[in-house]
Design a protein around this motif. Structure first.
Motif, PDB file in Angstrom:
ATOM      1  N   ALA A 114       0.811  -1.206   0.000  1.00  0.00           N
ATOM      2  CA  ALA A 114       0.000   0.000   0.000  1.00  0.00           C
ATOM      3  C   ALA A 114       0.851   1.266   0.000  1.00  0.00           C
ATOM      4  CB  ALA A 114      -0.935   0.002   1.216  1.00  0.00           C
TER       5      ALA A 114
ATOM      6  N   VAL B 304      -4.166   0.181  -1.961  1.00  0.00           N
ATOM      7  CA  VAL B 304      -5.159   0.606  -0.968  1.00  0.00           C
ATOM      8  C   VAL B 304      -6.128  -0.531  -0.668  1.00  0.00           C
ATOM      9  CG1 VAL B 304      -7.086   2.179  -0.540  1.00  0.00           C
ATOM     10  CG2 VAL B 304      -4.981   3.048  -1.554  1.00  0.00           C
ATOM     11  N   ALA B 307      -4.554  -3.087   1.450  1.00  0.00           N
ATOM     12  CA  ALA B 307      -4.442  -2.621   2.832  1.00  0.00           C
ATOM     13  C   ALA B 307      -5.781  -2.747   3.555  1.00  0.00           C
ATOM     14  CB  ALA B 307      -3.962  -1.177   2.858  1.00  0.00           C
TER      15      ALA B 307
END
Lengths: 270, 325
Positions: A114, B304, B307
């Motif tokens: 990320a 993202v 995550a």
């Protein structure tokens, strides 16, 4: 209490499992000392020079140098930061702790994927890609959370009476850290250093992204390059694989307990 | 008391690292006392001690994390000006065939990297733990070994094992199964399960050793009681062993699930996602989108999502493991 039949089954079962786990390892060791470049195992004609040849052909000297610089520096800085931040959270208390501690823990949970892409572009704009400083900084930064968490837990197990007695003696927080908390927490620090060494040494992903210059790449990337060559000598590849695994496996031989206990506690980095 | 609850809550959030760290469970109120007795000066000093770590963390983790979220709403090739994309990079997960395939592979890998190791590890631990095995340390050392092996080395080794003239095919031929031999990682149908099995090999030992350690701590009385009730080995497992290993199960599931959704090294070093896209994973797509023919926003969106999924998995496992207490 336990019948013989049960015992025999127990050993047979465990041996079977161990054999399944060891098969790739033993095979690699066998190939690494065999003369055939196709990777067939021939222990009748062991060829120990494979290791020297692999070392030379894969150019491991430069990769080893990089691995040592990166791992040594990153582990040293990570350990220092872990001790300082663990001491802050576990013993001193921190202004804004209620916000800062969860914020730091966020780093344990967020996967590297990320952050690594924006990190690459940030590093690039600062001239940190393809440098030792850059990859070291990345290792240290992604390890901060676990370090703070680990050392905080370690320092919190130190009875407060011991810390308070030092305060009565007029020792400053710095002296108390060195004289009291560090010696008591040595086992936790050793485990931290071992785990950190392993993670940094074994890293592939972070280095692949941040270091494209072979002169600064660690051994894992050197192995990747060696294995991706057009004509692969499997025996030399196996020899190189063995050489790269030796440091961590060597430590594991002597510090089995610390490795297992550390990793069983669910330790993860980034 | 508020501080205490607060710190509990934050620790629960950190469960991947705490769930089995038994020592952490003992919270004495001394910290509250200490916080009250110690002056604010001490806590400012704490901030000074923390500052270097916090600074590096902010630069290396927090800043890129924020930038990643921001970039995920743009199209950007890494050089020219970025253009607004809205949620397009996220809808890719439903519309982009490669990415959809990668997600499917993740589900497949969850079976091999997580469920199989957990089930096998639990079974093996239940069968062998509590039996006072001589040489248990040696077995444990061997079974745990894959955890410390360099993943790049493991990948390179499995690549050779599955090679057309590799040892797997030799073994098959030796048993008269020469018809089954193939270049396993070059095969559209077999490459994915082949890598999956390598993953099972890698994660199994962690699970087994974890469960075996947990099983040692289950009080004998519970087993005696179950025996008294006439429970067979199977019921004994479900009424005593399994509940006793709830904490370990949480750790094992968290670690292996996070491993499964992040698979990169072994795929990149063996098949690079191929043949075709038959072994591609979200991390591999992320890497390709970020660095070859860059579509940085799309790569960030994958990051993202990974995550968020990782966060949900961790929290869900913790909730499950806490159960009714």
């Amino acid at each position: 209490m336990i019948s013989t039949r049960e015992k025999v089954f127990n050993y047979a079962f465990l041996t079977l499992l161990a054999a399944a786990v060891l098969f790739p390892v033993i095979w690699t060791l066998g190939v690494a000392v065999s003369p055939e470049i196709t990777g067939s195992v021939d222990l009748g004609h062991m060829r120990w020079s494979n290791f020297a040849d692999a070392w030379q052909q894969a150019g491991l000297t430069q990769y080893l140098k990089s691995s040592l610089i990166i791992t040594g520096t990153a582990v040293a800085i990570s350990t220092a930061l872990a001790i300082l931040s663990g001491y802050a959270f576990g013993v001193l208390g921190v202004v804004g702790e209620k916000l800062l501690f969860p914020l730091l823990l966020f780093g344990i949970m967020i996967p590297l994927e990320a952050i690594v892409v924006p990190m690459y572009y940030d590093f690039q704009s600062q001239g940190l890609t393809d440098t030792y400083q850059g990859i070291i900084l990345a290792h240290v930064g992604t390890g901060v959370s676990f370090g703070a968490f680990w050392m905080r837990a370690a320092f919190r197990t130190v009875p407060s009476s011991i810390g308070e007695s030092a305060q009565v003696d007029g020792a400053g927080t710095w002296t108390a850290l060195w004289r009291i908390y560090l010696p008591i927490s040595r086992p936790a620090i050793v485990t931290f250093v071992l785990l950190n060494f392993m993670w940094t040494w074994n890293d592939y992903f972070l280095s692949l992204i941040l270091v494209s210059d072979p002169a600064h790449q660690p051994m894992t990337l050197g192995l990747g390059a060696f294995s991706g060559r057009y004509l692969v000598h499997v025996n030399l590849l196996a020899a190189a694989a063995v050489l790269i695994s030796v440091p961590v496996v060597g430590l594991y031989v002597f510090c089995q307990r610390q490795f297992i206990r550390g990793m069983l506690s669910g330790a993860v980095k980034g | 008391m508020a501080t205490l609850n607060e710190s509990r809550a934050s620790e629960a959030a950190a469960a991947p690292a705490t769930a089995s760290a038994g020592g952490e469970a003992v919270h004495t109120p001394r910290r509250t006392n200490r916080a009250r007795s110690s002056s604010g000066r001490r806590r400012w000093l704490g901030l000074v001690y923390l500052a270097p770590a916090l600074l590096i963390y902010a630069c290396v983790v927090l800043l890129p994390a924020g930038q990643g979220v921001n970039l995920s709403f743009y199209h950007w090739d890494g050089i020219t000006a970025a253009t607004w994309a809205g949620v397009e990079n996220y809808t890719d997960f439903f519309t982009d065939p490669t990415l959809r395939q990668a997600v499917g592979h993740t589900l497949f890998f969850i079976v091999f990297f997580s469920f199989l190791p957990v089930v096998l590890g639990m079974t093996s631990a239940a069968l062998t733990a509590r039996k006072d095995t001589r040489g248990a340390g040696v077995y444990r050392w061997i079974i745990f070994l894959p955890q410390v092996l360099t993943p790049a080395v493991v990948a390179v080794v499995w690549k050779q094992i599955y090679a057309p003239d590799g040892p797997l095919n030799s073994v098959l031929s030796a048993f008269g199964l020469g018809g089954l031999t193939r270049g396993w990682l070059g095969d559209f149908a077999w490459a994915l399960p082949a890598l999956g099995l390598a993953g099972t090999w890698g994660a199994f030992g962690l699970c087994m050793v974890l469960f075996a350690a947990g099983a040692q701590n289950i009080p004998n009385e519970l087993y005696d009681a179950a025996r008294m009730d006439g429970a067979g080995p199977l019921r004994e497992f479900f009424t005593v062993t399994l509940p006793g290993l709830r904490g370990q199960l949480a750790v094992a599931l968290t670690l292996t699930l996070l491993g499964a959704i992040r698979v990169f090294d072994i795929v990149w070093l063996t098949t690079k996602g191929g043949p075709g896209t038959s072994t591609i994973t979200p991390s591999v797509v992320l890497y390709k989108r970020a660095f070859s023919n860059p579509d940085v926003g799309a790569a960030c969106a994958i990051g993202v999502v990974l995550a968020v999924v990782a966060l949900i998995v961790s929290l869900a496992v913790v909730k499950l493991s806490e159960g009714d207490d």
